[in-house]
Design an enzyme around this catalytic site. Structure first.
Site, PDB file in Angstrom:
ATOM      1  N   HIS A   1       0.849  -1.198   0.000  1.00  0.00           N
ATOM      2  CA  HIS A   1       0.000   0.000   0.000  1.00  0.00           C
ATOM      3  C   HIS A   1       0.885   1.249   0.000  1.00  0.00           C
ATOM      4  CE1 HIS A   1      -2.819   3.067   1.215  1.00  0.00           C
ATOM      5  NE2 HIS A   1      -3.774   2.254   0.835  1.00  0.00           N
TER       6      HIS A   1
ATOM      7  N   GLU B   1      -3.860   2.281  -7.344  1.00  0.00           N
ATOM      8  CA  GLU B   1      -4.308   3.345  -6.459  1.00  0.00           C
ATOM      9  C   GLU B   1      -3.426   4.560  -6.663  1.00  0.00           C
ATOM     10  OE1 GLU B   1      -6.517   1.196  -3.018  1.00  0.00           O
ATOM     11  OE2 GLU B   1      -4.500   1.731  -2.407  1.00  0.00           O
TER      12      GLU B   1
ATOM     13  N   GLY C   1     -11.123   2.674   0.908  1.00  0.00           N
ATOM     14  CA  GLY C   1     -10.579   3.027   2.220  1.00  0.00           C
ATOM     15  C   GLY C   1     -11.656   3.644   3.080  1.00  0.00           C
TER      16      GLY C   1
HETATM   17  P1  PGA Z   1      -9.577   5.917   0.194  1.00  0.00           P
HETATM   18  O1  PGA Z   1      -8.362   4.902   0.388  1.00  0.00           O
HETATM   19  O2  PGA Z   1     -10.709   5.148  -0.420  1.00  0.00           O
HETATM   20  O3  PGA Z   1      -9.867   6.422   1.566  1.00  0.00           O
HETATM   21  O4  PGA Z   1      -9.088   7.007  -0.740  1.00  0.00           O
HETATM   22  C1  PGA Z   1      -8.116   3.916  -0.548  1.00  0.00           C
HETATM   23  C2  PGA Z   1      -7.018   3.013  -0.065  1.00  0.00           C
HETATM   24  O5  PGA Z   1      -6.024   3.503   0.487  1.00  0.00           O
HETATM   25  O6  PGA Z   1      -7.118   1.770  -0.226  1.00  0.00           O
END
Ligand code: PGA
Length: 231
Positions: free
Chosen positions: A90, A156, A213
């Site tokens: 991540h 991401e 997230g």
């Molecule tokens: P977010 O995070 O949906 O809060 O932007 C996504 C993630 O880090 O998996």
């Protein structure tokens, strides 16, 4: 279609048990669903979801089975707990905890070898996108991963994580298609996925699911995203 909720450092065991007790009674649109609580809450999630098809995954995993690695948790330990998989790489781990492409590759390989399902994350920063380096970054990050039946990639874009900024469906489609040209794997989109943008993002042909997230922490919004995916 796979929807994975990444809880980050939210929800201890009690809150996790309460969330999972509620989640299992919701209509999740028939999609594959994974929740990724913090390590200390994994057992509570596994226990609550034991009689469901909702899977539980950790947010990282070490590459050794055991050893002098203070603060880490190994794949056999997760397996013993009944955990189904793990996230690796991540961007928050890369940014704050010194995670590199090399360690991401090591974590992914060890987890797969131990029989865990793996969600490996890739994605460019804002500066990298603006300088036209997105494809080079993705190529480098994907180069440590080999296709495997138990492996999926999460694209991401770092600038969209926790910022409320979302990639446009076209941007997601282009990045996913590029990742798929490098390795033949399902690719989830992550970064500010919400009930109101999920259907459009998930409607792109190269988008095979979502990593959620912030919006996965609330059972109503997580259910809404799963249902949008199931349509
Ligand atoms: P977010 O995070 O949906 O809060 O932007 C996504 C993630 O880090 O998996």
């Amino acid at each position: 279609m796979l929807i994975a909720g990444n809880w980050k450092m939210y929800k201890g065991p009690a809150e996790t048990a309460e969330f999972c007790r509620e989640l299992k009674h919701r209509d999740l649109g028939g999609v594959d669903v994974v929740v990724c609580p913090p390590y200390v809450s994994l057992a509570a999630a596994v226990q609550q979801l034991a009689d469901t098809e909702i899977a539980v995954a950790a947010q990282s995993v070490h590459w050794e089975a055991e050893g002098a690695f203070t603060g880490e948790v190994s794949a056999p330990m997760l397996k013993e707990l009944g955990v189904y998989g793990a996230i690796v790489g991540h961007s928050e781990r890369r940014q704050h905890f010194g995670e590199t492409d090399e360690t991401v590759g090591m974590r992914a390989r060890a987890a797969l070898a131990a029989g865990l399902f793996v969600i490996a994350c890739v994605g460019e920063t804002e500066a990298e996108r603006e300088s036209g380096a997105t494809e080079d970054v993705l190529r480098r990050q994907v180069s440590v991963l080999e296709a495997d039946d138990n492996l999926v990639i999460a694209y991401e874009p770092v600038w969209a994580i926790g910022t409320g900024k979302t990639a446009t469906p076209d941007m997601a489609q282009d990045a996913h298609a590029f990742v798929k040209s490098l390795v033949d794997l399902p690719v989830l989109y992550g970064g500010a996925v919400k009930p109101d943008n999920a259907a459009e993002l998930l409607g792109q042909p190269a988008v095979d699911g979502a990593r959620v997230g912030g919006a996965s922490l609330d059972v109503d919004s997580f259910e809404a995203i799963c249902r949008a995916a199931g349509r």
